[in-house]
Design an enzyme around this catalytic site. Structure first.
Site, PDB file in Angstrom:
ATOM      1  N   ARG A 281      54.083  39.881  48.803  1.00 44.59           N
ATOM      2  CA  ARG A 281      53.401  39.880  47.501  1.00 44.59           C
ATOM      3  C   ARG A 281      51.934  40.266  47.655  1.00 44.59           C
ATOM      4  NH1 ARG A 281      55.011  34.153  45.727  1.00 44.59           N
ATOM      5  NH2 ARG A 281      53.822  34.504  43.833  1.00 44.59           N
TER       6      ARG A 281
ATOM      7  N   ARG B  50      50.707  45.551  36.307  1.00 44.85           N
ATOM      8  CA  ARG B  50      50.606  45.371  37.758  1.00 44.85           C
ATOM      9  C   ARG B  50      50.663  46.713  38.487  1.00 44.85           C
ATOM     10  NH1 ARG B  50      52.726  39.774  38.078  1.00 44.85           N
ATOM     11  NH2 ARG B  50      52.636  38.974  40.184  1.00 44.85           N
TER      12      ARG B  50
ATOM     13  N   ARG C 256      51.070  25.389  45.425  1.00 46.15           N
ATOM     14  CA  ARG C 256      51.865  25.517  44.192  1.00 46.15           C
ATOM     15  C   ARG C 256      53.351  25.294  44.470  1.00 46.15           C
ATOM     16  NH1 ARG C 256      51.148  31.060  41.101  1.00 46.15           N
ATOM     17  NH2 ARG C 256      52.508  31.858  42.728  1.00 46.15           N
TER      18      ARG C 256
ATOM     19  N   ARG D 196      58.849  27.206  43.003  1.00 43.53           N
ATOM     20  CA  ARG D 196      59.288  28.596  42.808  1.00 43.53           C
ATOM     21  C   ARG D 196      59.877  29.161  44.094  1.00 43.53           C
ATOM     22  NH1 ARG D 196      54.577  31.998  39.894  1.00 43.53           N
ATOM     23  NH2 ARG D 196      55.470  33.594  41.258  1.00 43.53           N
TER      24      ARG D 196
ATOM     25  N   LYS E  61      45.684  32.376  37.541  1.00 41.85           N
ATOM     26  CA  LYS E  61      45.819  33.028  36.232  1.00 41.85           C
ATOM     27  C   LYS E  61      46.600  32.141  35.251  1.00 41.85           C
ATOM     28  CE  LYS E  61      47.769  36.851  37.912  1.00 41.85           C
ATOM     29  NZ  LYS E  61      47.732  36.666  39.379  1.00 41.85           N
TER      30      LYS E  61
HETATM   31  P1  AMP Z   1      54.074  36.066  38.752  1.00 37.17           P
HETATM   32  O1  AMP Z   1      54.612  34.838  38.101  1.00 37.17           O
HETATM   33  O2  AMP Z   1      53.133  36.843  37.870  1.00 37.17           O
HETATM   34  O3  AMP Z   1      53.506  35.803  40.126  1.00 37.17           O
HETATM   35  O4  AMP Z   1      55.317  37.039  38.985  1.00 37.17           O
HETATM   36  C1  AMP Z   1      56.390  36.682  39.824  1.00 37.17           C
HETATM   37  C2  AMP Z   1      57.163  37.927  40.230  1.00 37.17           C
HETATM   38  O5  AMP Z   1      57.719  38.566  39.065  1.00 37.17           O
HETATM   39  C3  AMP Z   1      56.343  39.011  40.909  1.00 37.17           C
HETATM   40  O6  AMP Z   1      56.182  38.796  42.299  1.00 37.17           O
HETATM   41  C4  AMP Z   1      57.178  40.259  40.608  1.00 37.17           C
HETATM   42  O7  AMP Z   1      58.310  40.321  41.444  1.00 37.17           O
HETATM   43  C5  AMP Z   1      57.667  39.975  39.194  1.00 37.17           C
HETATM   44  N1  AMP Z   1      56.718  40.504  38.178  1.00 37.17           N
HETATM   45  C6  AMP Z   1      55.934  39.789  37.327  1.00 37.17           C
HETATM   46  N2  AMP Z   1      55.186  40.590  36.560  1.00 37.17           N
HETATM   47  C7  AMP Z   1      55.489  41.858  36.938  1.00 37.17           C
HETATM   48  C8  AMP Z   1      55.034  43.142  36.542  1.00 37.17           C
HETATM   49  N3  AMP Z   1      54.084  43.295  35.594  1.00 37.17           N
HETATM   50  N4  AMP Z   1      55.581  44.237  37.143  1.00 37.17           N
HETATM   51  C9  AMP Z   1      56.532  44.109  38.086  1.00 37.17           C
HETATM   52  N5  AMP Z   1      56.996  42.934  38.533  1.00 37.17           N
HETATM   53  C10 AMP Z   1      56.478  41.808  37.967  1.00 37.17           C
END
Ligand code: AMP
Length: 187
Positions: free
Chosen positions: A146, A89, A128, A134, A14
């Site tokens: 996740r 989400r 990644r 990360r 994404k």
């Molecule tokens: P991402 O970079 O989108 O993979 O997000 C990394 C982490 O941030 C996720 O595993 C969640 O812990 C948190 N996170 C990101 N977006 C959301 C969301 N819309 N709702 C809840 N937690 C989020």
């Protein structure tokens, strides 16, 4: 204005596709993951609370991410459109997104779902981890959490947006350019 949601499991690509789409269409890219990581970097209270959950592979509370998104909507009234990445989400977040956009006289134009199988999620995230470093990409246990969270809390959004006639799925296996081409066609 046109507002698209980039949807898909962790590691589907994404973020990579969002960067290319922003360049081509001039959308404002709103990634809740990036916004949360920036809060963590700044050492804010919100960042500290979020870090504990992110580092375990759990979602942060809906109110936190919804607040961040609303803030961005208010700060950027003149954009061509929003490209949401990693938000919503949960079904509650999706309902509140609908409300927030309605207040602005807008709505979700479409949801573009980049689909890859679970086995590939792990492979992509491991790759990644070597590039971005990360913390939540480092352990198998966190990655597994996740994936489970995605199936339990995020996947129900597929039927939510299908019912709304806004869901479009593309195969996320292929080169970055192939997938980009498919997304552009949908847009
Ligand atoms: P991402 O970079 O989108 O993979 O997000 C990394 C982490 O941030 C996720 O595993 C969640 O812990 C948190 N996170 C990101 N977006 C959301 C969301 N819309 N709702 C809840 N937690 C989020």
């Amino acid at each position: 204005m046109k507002h698209f949601i980039l949807f898909g499991p962790p590691g589907a690509g994404k973020g990579t596709q969002a960067a290319k789409l922003v360049e081509k269409y001039n959308f404002l890219h709103l990634s809740t993951g990036d916004l949360l990581r920036s809060e963590i970097k700044k050492g804010t209270e919100l960042g500290k609370a979020a870090k504990e959950l992110i580092d375990k592979g759990f979602l942060v509370p809906d109110e936190i991410v919804e607040g961040m998104i609303k803030d961005q909507f208010i700060k950027n009234p003149d954009v061509k459109g929003f490209l949401l990445d990693g938000f919503p989400r949960t079904v509650v977040q999706a309902e509140h997104l609908d409300d927030m956009l309605k207040e602005l006289g807008e709505d979700v134009t479409g949801v573009i779902s980049i689909m890859i199988p679970d086995g590939m999620v792990k492979e992509r995230i491991r790759h990644r981890a070597q590039i971005e470093g990360r913390a939540d990409d480092t352990s198998d246990e966190i990655i597994e959490n996740r994936i489970q969270t995605y199936h339990a809390k995020t996947e129900p959004l597929i039927s939510y947006y299908k019912k709304a006639g806004k869901y479009k799925e593309i195969d996320g296996i292929g080169t970055i350019e192939d997938i980009f081409g498919k997304i552009c066609k949908v847009i």
